[in-house]
Design an enzyme around this catalytic site. Sequence first.
Site, short mmCIF file in Angstrom:
data_model
loop_
_atom_site.label_atom_id
_atom_site.label_comp_id
_atom_site.label_asym_id
_atom_site.label_seq_id
_atom_site.Cartn_x
_atom_site.Cartn_y
_atom_site.Cartn_z
CG ASN A 45 16.50 -9.61 2.45
OD1 ASN A 45 16.60 -9.74 3.66
ND2 ASN A 45 17.54 -9.73 1.65
CG LEU A 49 22.44 -23.20 -7.67
CD1 LEU A 49 22.67 -23.41 -9.15
CD2 LEU A 49 23.36 -24.13 -6.86
CB CYS A 61 20.03 -9.62 -1.13
SG CYS A 61 21.67 -9.71 -0.44
CB SER A 110 26.53 -11.42 -7.64
OG SER A 110 25.46 -12.32 -7.52
CB CYS A 166 25.99 -3.11 -2.66
SG CYS A 166 24.88 -4.16 -3.64
CB CYS A 184 17.08 -6.71 -13.67
SG CYS A 184 17.97 -8.27 -13.87
CB CYS A 225 15.02 -13.60 -10.05
SG CYS A 225 16.51 -13.97 -11.01
CB CYS A 237 14.66 -10.27 -7.53
SG CYS A 237 15.82 -8.90 -7.55
CD GLU A 271 16.68 2.13 -4.16
OE1 GLU A 271 16.07 2.96 -3.46
OE2 GLU A 271 16.50 0.90 -4.04
N1 SAH Z 1 21.63 -9.92 -10.85
C1 SAH Z 1 22.79 -10.46 -10.17
C2 SAH Z 1 23.23 -9.56 -9.04
C3 SAH Z 1 22.25 -9.49 -7.88
S1 SAH Z 1 23.06 -10.00 -6.42
C4 SAH Z 1 22.50 -11.86 -9.70
O1 SAH Z 1 21.43 -12.38 -9.99
O2 SAH Z 1 23.37 -12.48 -9.10
C5 SAH Z 1 21.76 -10.07 -5.32
C6 SAH Z 1 21.46 -11.46 -4.81
O3 SAH Z 1 20.25 -11.40 -4.04
C7 SAH Z 1 21.19 -12.44 -5.94
O4 SAH Z 1 21.67 -13.71 -5.59
C8 SAH Z 1 19.68 -12.41 -5.98
O5 SAH Z 1 19.14 -13.54 -6.62
C9 SAH Z 1 19.34 -12.35 -4.53
N2 SAH Z 1 17.99 -11.89 -4.26
C10 SAH Z 1 17.09 -11.36 -5.13
N3 SAH Z 1 15.94 -11.09 -4.50
C11 SAH Z 1 16.10 -11.44 -3.21
C12 SAH Z 1 15.26 -11.38 -2.05
N4 SAH Z 1 14.03 -10.90 -2.13
N5 SAH Z 1 15.77 -11.81 -0.89
C13 SAH Z 1 17.04 -12.29 -0.81
N6 SAH Z 1 17.87 -12.37 -1.86
C14 SAH Z 1 17.41 -11.96 -3.05
#
Ligand code: SAH
Length: 313
Positions: free
Chosen positions: A262, A187, A305, A159, A71, A78, A82, A85, A57
């Site tokens: 989110n 972070l 995100c 990012s 975006c 991935c 995390c 996510c 997406e």
């Molecule tokens: N993989 C890269 C790019 C993703 S950017 C990274 O980790 O930076 C998207 C951002 O949204 C990242 O900071 C990710 O950790 C964060 N993210 C992931 N799941 C999320 C969620 N459920 N709610 C809010 N932010 C989230």
Amino acid sequence: MTDLPKEFRQQLAERFSNVTGSDVTGSIFTGKELQRHQSDDGTQKLLLEWLDGERTECVLLQDDRHHRTGCISTQIGCAMGCRFCASGMDGFVRNLSRGEILEQILRLNSLLPKEERLTHLVVMGIGEPVLNLDSLLPALDSATAADGLNVSVRRITVSTVGIPAGIRRLADYVTKNHKAYKLAVSLHAPNDELRSEIVPQNRHTGIETVMKAADDYFAVTGRRVTFEYTLIGGVNDQPLHIRQLAALLRHRNAVVNIIPLNPVPELPYRPPAGKMVRRFAEELSANGIQVKIRFRKGDKISAACGQLRRICR
Ligand code: SAH
């Protein structure tokens, strides 16, 4: 084209994609748009299917300051896993090619009216960008080319979950090529114990090494690093976390970007209460840290995100 020598046809087949599956006949696109979602805040999300049937997406975000932000994703699935996510829930399949990355940018650009074009790019979709720099960097080169989309280098953000070797490679490339892209580091926790729990990649790196790589990125590019902090109710939003985060960033020229979680239906994490978000931001800023809150966009169409994935809904 049977009038071409057989050997030559074989070479073509080996070296080029068969684009007959594309939805735009005669175009350079190889993907197919499977779904398009539009939200009333102006956000649009495309689900694209690539030649091998895999899907990703990408999202167009719009705001009233005339920012038109694409975006984009860099991988199918991935591997970082995390915990909060959606993008890594089904594991990792493969890297996207440079063409597939560029195609997302062009498709998002073409959603805009003729007189507009993308002003910003954020590499914040599915996947870990610094693990696919071989495809990402040439795609961004095309996006920034003066005779291409001409997106300003200063308006591109990459990012990363925080992979020191990848950050170093990116720093090296952007300085050699005068492309000081903005770096954002995910972070999400101010101590190793909590970070390793919610960002498993941290077990291999540790916060200190990530911070060192971010410091070096700032030193060579002069661009202030953003630290993303997804605020998760009851997990990383306590007063102790504010103190630890402030201590970690106090002597750094950095910005914290707070992203209220989110929700992802299959995952157990909950968003923080609105007043917790404000308090977290205020107290950090009272500690001398620059803070921005990333307001939720596109969540009604699961385009916010951490909500992107590779399935039809
Ligand atoms: N993989 C890269 C790019 C993703 S950017 C990274 O980790 O930076 C998207 C951002 O949204 C990242 O900071 C990710 O950790 C964060 N993210 C992931 N799941 C999320 C969620 N459920 N709610 C809010 N932010 C989230």
